[in-house]
Design a protein around this motif. Sequence first.
Motif, PDB file in Angstrom:
ATOM      1  N   TYR A   1     -57.768   7.239  -7.031  1.00 56.35           N
ATOM      2  CA  TYR A   1     -58.066   8.625  -7.358  1.00 56.35           C
ATOM      3  C   TYR A   1     -57.507   9.525  -6.267  1.00 56.35           C
ATOM      4  O   TYR A   1     -57.470   9.165  -5.091  1.00 56.35           O
ATOM      5  N   ARG A   2     -57.053  10.689  -6.679  1.00 58.32           N
ATOM      6  CA  ARG A   2     -56.586  11.704  -5.749  1.00 58.32           C
ATOM      7  C   ARG A   2     -57.273  13.005  -6.145  1.00 58.32           C
ATOM      8  O   ARG A   2     -57.160  13.437  -7.288  1.00 58.32           O
ATOM      9  N   GLU A   3     -57.997  13.591  -5.199  1.00 59.98           N
ATOM     10  CA  GLU A   3     -58.731  14.837  -5.433  1.00 59.98           C
ATOM     11  C   GLU A   3     -59.639  14.721  -6.662  1.00 59.98           C
ATOM     12  O   GLU A   3     -59.737  15.620  -7.477  1.00 59.98           O
ATOM     13  N   GLY A   4     -60.278  13.567  -6.800  1.00 64.32           N
ATOM     14  CA  GLY A   4     -61.239  13.342  -7.867  1.00 64.32           C
ATOM     15  C   GLY A   4     -60.632  13.024  -9.221  1.00 64.32           C
ATOM     16  O   GLY A   4     -61.357  12.797 -10.176  1.00 64.32           O
ATOM     17  N   GLU A   5     -59.314  12.995  -9.318  1.00 67.14           N
ATOM     18  CA  GLU A   5     -58.647  12.723 -10.590  1.00 67.14           C
ATOM     19  C   GLU A   5     -58.003  11.343 -10.561  1.00 67.14           C
ATOM     20  O   GLU A   5     -57.456  10.927  -9.534  1.00 67.14           O
ATOM     21  N   PRO A   6     -58.006  10.637 -11.699  1.00 68.31           N
ATOM     22  CA  PRO A   6     -57.356   9.329 -11.740  1.00 68.31           C
ATOM     23  C   PRO A   6     -55.850   9.455 -11.483  1.00 68.31           C
ATOM     24  O   PRO A   6     -55.208  10.386 -11.951  1.00 68.31           O
ATOM     25  N   VAL A   7     -55.307   8.532 -10.734  1.00 68.95           N
ATOM     26  CA  VAL A   7     -53.869   8.492 -10.472  1.00 68.95           C
ATOM     27  C   VAL A   7     -53.211   7.687 -11.583  1.00 68.95           C
ATOM     28  O   VAL A   7     -53.617   6.555 -11.865  1.00 68.95           O
ATOM     29  N   ARG A   8     -52.190   8.265 -12.221  1.00 74.41           N
ATOM     30  CA  ARG A   8     -51.430   7.552 -13.252  1.00 74.41           C
ATOM     31  C   ARG A   8     -50.320   6.757 -12.585  1.00 74.41           C
ATOM     32  O   ARG A   8     -49.929   7.020 -11.453  1.00 74.41           O
ATOM     33  N   ALA A   9     -49.800   5.776 -13.293  1.00 76.87           N
ATOM     34  CA  ALA A   9     -48.762   4.903 -12.739  1.00 76.87           C
ATOM     35  C   ALA A   9     -47.577   5.705 -12.216  1.00 76.87           C
ATOM     36  O   ALA A   9     -47.031   5.410 -11.153  1.00 76.87           O
ATOM     37  N   GLU A  10     -47.195   6.733 -12.950  1.00 74.34           N
ATOM     38  CA  GLU A  10     -46.034   7.535 -12.560  1.00 74.34           C
ATOM     39  C   GLU A  10     -46.274   8.307 -11.270  1.00 74.34           C
ATOM     40  O   GLU A  10     -45.330   8.735 -10.612  1.00 74.34           O
ATOM     41  N   GLN A  11     -47.529   8.490 -10.897  1.00 77.19           N
ATOM     42  CA  GLN A  11     -47.882   9.245  -9.693  1.00 77.19           C
ATOM     43  C   GLN A  11     -48.111   8.349  -8.483  1.00 77.19           C
ATOM     44  O   GLN A  11     -48.263   8.862  -7.378  1.00 77.19           O
TER      45      GLN A  11
END
Length: 178
Positions: free
Chosen positions: A131-141
Amino acid sequence: MLELSILGFLYEEPLHGYELKERIKGLTGHIRPVSDGALYPAIARLVKAGALEQRTEPGSGAAPRRILSLTDTGRTDLLARLRHPKDAEITDGQRFFTLLAFLRHLPDPADQAAVLKRRQVFLDTPASFFYREGEPVRAEQAGDPFRRGMLRIARAATAEEKTWLTETLDQLPGPPRP
């Protein structure tokens, strides 16, 4: 999950402790190996609770063998565990696979469908390993190829599982599903 595996395999037929251990090992494999130090105390707890009974039979060699079998209490316990699995048995992939291994023992397809629906709801909830800033990280990120790989593999497995769940729920008898 160990007790569920013990109850599930013994629901199918009485087994010697070593045979039971080999079946559990085949189900969980290298992911969650079972040791004698875990298996035999779990068996003892289930015997004490009245879920299992033991009998001694002559062995193929000199030593007698203790055969384990499920009691009516054990059957009732197994069906209750299958009908109402804990949240961790729905959200943890390996625990869910163990549950799936024995779900066919539930006699009512509606009960089977209810368990699968819980897994489907869980899989439809956005999640990630990172997670980054409370949001799930997608594969592309993902910042490196290893985390990107983890996320891509998990996404592919989840997509296939969702397809299987939908197909299976559609095949189970009962009212049409939305």
